[in-house]
Motif scaffolding. Structure first.
Motif, PDB file in Angstrom:
ATOM      1  N   MET A 160       0.822  -1.204   0.000  1.00 49.02           N
ATOM      2  CA  MET A 160       0.000   0.000   0.000  1.00 49.02           C
ATOM      3  C   MET A 160       0.859   1.258   0.000  1.00 49.02           C
ATOM      4  N   SER A 161       1.907   1.271   0.796  1.00 52.57           N
ATOM      5  CA  SER A 161       2.742   2.470   0.908  1.00 52.57           C
ATOM      6  C   SER A 161       3.492   2.768  -0.388  1.00 52.57           C
ATOM      7  N   GLN A 162       3.813   1.720  -1.155  1.00 52.17           N
ATOM      8  CA  GLN A 162       4.524   1.911  -2.414  1.00 52.17           C
ATOM      9  C   GLN A 162       3.642   2.487  -3.517  1.00 52.17           C
ATOM     10  N   HIS A 163       2.327   2.324  -3.378  1.00 53.43           N
ATOM     11  CA  HIS A 163       1.416   2.709  -4.459  1.00 53.43           C
ATOM     12  C   HIS A 163       0.469   3.852  -4.087  1.00 53.43           C
ATOM     13  N   THR A 164       0.604   4.395  -2.891  1.00 60.16           N
ATOM     14  CA  THR A 164      -0.260   5.500  -2.472  1.00 60.16           C
ATOM     15  C   THR A 164       0.573   6.593  -1.824  1.00 60.16           C
ATOM     16  N   ASP A 165      -0.084   7.721  -1.538  1.00 60.39           N
ATOM     17  CA  ASP A 165       0.584   8.828  -0.857  1.00 60.39           C
ATOM     18  C   ASP A 165       0.391   8.767   0.651  1.00 60.39           C
ATOM     19  N   LEU A 166      -0.243   7.706   1.155  1.00 68.00           N
ATOM     20  CA  LEU A 166      -0.486   7.590   2.585  1.00 68.00           C
ATOM     21  C   LEU A 166       0.801   7.307   3.343  1.00 68.00           C
ATOM     22  N   GLU A 167       0.941   7.931   4.504  1.00 66.33           N
ATOM     23  CA  GLU A 167       2.087   7.650   5.353  1.00 66.33           C
ATOM     24  C   GLU A 167       1.960   6.235   5.908  1.00 66.33           C
ATOM     25  N   ILE A 168       3.116   5.576   6.084  1.00 68.71           N
ATOM     26  CA  ILE A 168       3.091   4.169   6.443  1.00 68.71           C
ATOM     27  C   ILE A 168       2.420   3.916   7.780  1.00 68.71           C
ATOM     28  N   HIS A 169       2.560   4.850   8.746  1.00 63.82           N
ATOM     29  CA  HIS A 169       1.914   4.633  10.043  1.00 63.82           C
ATOM     30  C   HIS A 169       0.400   4.704   9.937  1.00 63.82           C
ATOM     31  N   LYS A 170      -0.112   5.484   8.971  1.00 66.05           N
ATOM     32  CA  LYS A 170      -1.558   5.540   8.760  1.00 66.05           C
ATOM     33  C   LYS A 170      -2.058   4.230   8.146  1.00 66.05           C
ATOM     34  N   ILE A 171      -1.269   3.666   7.242  1.00 69.27           N
ATOM     35  CA  ILE A 171      -1.650   2.390   6.642  1.00 69.27           C
ATOM     36  C   ILE A 171      -1.616   1.294   7.695  1.00 69.27           C
ATOM     37  N   GLU A 172      -0.586   1.305   8.536  1.00 72.46           N
ATOM     38  CA  GLU A 172      -0.500   0.311   9.607  1.00 72.46           C
ATOM     39  C   GLU A 172      -1.727   0.379  10.511  1.00 72.46           C
ATOM     40  N   SER A 173      -2.146   1.612  10.830  1.00 72.73           N
ATOM     41  CA  SER A 173      -3.328   1.780  11.663  1.00 72.73           C
ATOM     42  C   SER A 173      -4.570   1.265  10.951  1.00 72.73           C
ATOM     43  N   LEU A 174      -4.657   1.559   9.661  1.00 74.86           N
ATOM     44  CA  LEU A 174      -5.802   1.130   8.852  1.00 74.86           C
ATOM     45  C   LEU A 174      -5.896  -0.391   8.792  1.00 74.86           C
ATOM     46  N   PHE A 175      -4.755  -1.050   8.650  1.00 84.30           N
ATOM     47  CA  PHE A 175      -4.729  -2.496   8.452  1.00 84.30           C
ATOM     48  C   PHE A 175      -4.629  -3.292   9.748  1.00 84.30           C
ATOM     49  N   THR A 176      -4.496  -2.624  10.873  1.00 81.69           N
ATOM     50  CA  THR A 176      -4.348  -3.368  12.136  1.00 81.69           C
ATOM     51  C   THR A 176      -5.389  -2.976  13.172  1.00 81.69           C
ATOM     52  N   ASN A 177      -6.367  -2.164  12.793  1.00 81.48           N
ATOM     53  CA  ASN A 177      -7.340  -1.687  13.787  1.00 81.48           C
ATOM     54  C   ASN A 177      -8.507  -2.651  13.993  1.00 81.48           C
ATOM     55  N   GLU A 178      -8.490  -3.791  13.301  1.00 77.11           N
ATOM     56  CA  GLU A 178      -9.554  -4.771  13.469  1.00 77.11           C
ATOM     57  C   GLU A 178      -8.958  -6.143  13.747  1.00 77.11           C
ATOM     58  N   THR A 179      -9.736  -6.964  14.415  1.00 77.53           N
ATOM     59  CA  THR A 179      -9.316  -8.327  14.694  1.00 77.53           C
ATOM     60  C   THR A 179     -10.428  -9.286  14.293  1.00 77.53           C
ATOM     61  N   GLY A 180     -10.100 -10.579  14.275  1.00 82.40           N
ATOM     62  CA  GLY A 180     -11.098 -11.570  13.913  1.00 82.40           C
ATOM     63  C   GLY A 180     -11.139 -11.806  12.416  1.00 82.40           C
ATOM     64  N   TYR A 181     -11.985 -12.744  12.024  1.00 81.21           N
ATOM     65  CA  TYR A 181     -12.122 -13.082  10.611  1.00 81.21           C
ATOM     66  C   TYR A 181     -12.658 -11.875   9.849  1.00 81.21           C
ATOM     67  N   GLN A 182     -11.962 -11.500   8.793  1.00 80.26           N
ATOM     68  CA  GLN A 182     -12.352 -10.290   8.068  1.00 80.26           C
ATOM     69  C   GLN A 182     -13.457 -10.576   7.061  1.00 80.26           C
ATOM     70  N   THR A 183     -14.476  -9.723   7.057  1.00 81.93           N
ATOM     71  CA  THR A 183     -15.585  -9.819   6.110  1.00 81.93           C
ATOM     72  C   THR A 183     -15.813  -8.452   5.478  1.00 81.93           C
ATOM     73  N   PRO A 184     -16.549  -8.383   4.365  1.00 81.94           N
ATOM     74  CA  PRO A 184     -16.820  -7.077   3.761  1.00 81.94           C
ATOM     75  C   PRO A 184     -17.587  -6.151   4.707  1.00 81.94           C
ATOM     76  N   LYS A 185     -17.296  -4.865   4.614  1.00 77.95           N
ATOM     77  CA  LYS A 185     -18.069  -3.869   5.358  1.00 77.95           C
ATOM     78  C   LYS A 185     -19.378  -3.612   4.612  1.00 77.95           C
ATOM     79  N   VAL A 186     -20.363  -3.078   5.320  1.00 75.35           N
ATOM     80  CA  VAL A 186     -21.689  -2.851   4.727  1.00 75.35           C
ATOM     81  C   VAL A 186     -22.016  -1.357   4.748  1.00 75.35           C
TER      82      VAL A 186
END
Length: 205
Positions: free
Chosen positions: A43-69
């Protein structure tokens, strides 16, 4: 530009999150953490987002991942469709948003329409259940299902909410600039098909 990299990053992140949720082996956990790190680096290589923001985005949930509604209210008056102007991008969308825990889809859409437009409504019919990935929305790090529910006005009056700054009705041929993360022109056009043909069957995917 191809967004296959985004699909890979999301799939790796989802596998890592599920593995971290269910694995008991310390070495497997380390491997899943490494996979999640790789998804962040993609994600960090292909976007302008700072890496710590991506880490927060990708680690703020736990459990089996399903689509959001995401739920959207479809409200017609005098052959025009209700839309609200979003504060976040200054563009227009059907009133709606994430479904809240503890509320059904119809309860969510009633709440969102009242909060964003000021109108009191009753839900009438499920019009569409769409996979965001199969429609021309901008790339998004999450996988969404979008629920479109036809509603009828029973009260209230136009009023903006915390996330909106304008409330209007529009004809099919005079749509405003759309908030493409929330709805596309083809989706709005499809909603008008239900106005012309009330017996049109619910669509999905």
């Amino acid at each position: 530009m191809s967004t296959q990299w985004l699909n890979w990053a999301k799939q790796i992140q989802a596998l890592a999150q599920s593995g971290l949720a269910f694995s008991k082996d310390i070495y497997d956990i380390e491997r899943y953490e490494e996979l999640r790190k790789i998804s962040v680096e993609i994600m960090s290589q292909h976007t302008d987002l700072e890496i710590h923001k991506i880490e927060s985005l990708f680690t703020n949930e736990t459990g089996y991942q399903t689509p959001k509604v995401d739920v959207r209210g479809v409200v017609f008056k005098n052959d025009q469709i209700l839309m609200v102007k979003e504060n976040i991008d200054g563009k227009w969308a059907l009133p709606g948003g994430f479904c809240d825990i503890g509320l059904s889809p119809s309860e969510n859409v009633v709440k969102e329409i009242e909060e964003e437009s000021g109108y009191d409504v009753i839900p009438v019919k499920l019009l569409a259940l769409l996979d965001k990935n199969k429609h021309p929305h901008p790339p998004d790090p999450y996988h969404y299902y979008k629920v479109f529910i036809l509603c009828e006005i029973i009260g209230g009056e136009p009023a903006v909410g915390p996330e909106t700054n304008q409330v209007e009705f529009f004809t099919k041929n005079n749509l405003p600039p759309l908030s493409m993360n929330r709805n596309t022109e083809s989706q709005i056009t499809t909603m008008f098909e239900f106005l012309r043909d009330p017996k049109k069957k619910t669509i999905f995917d």
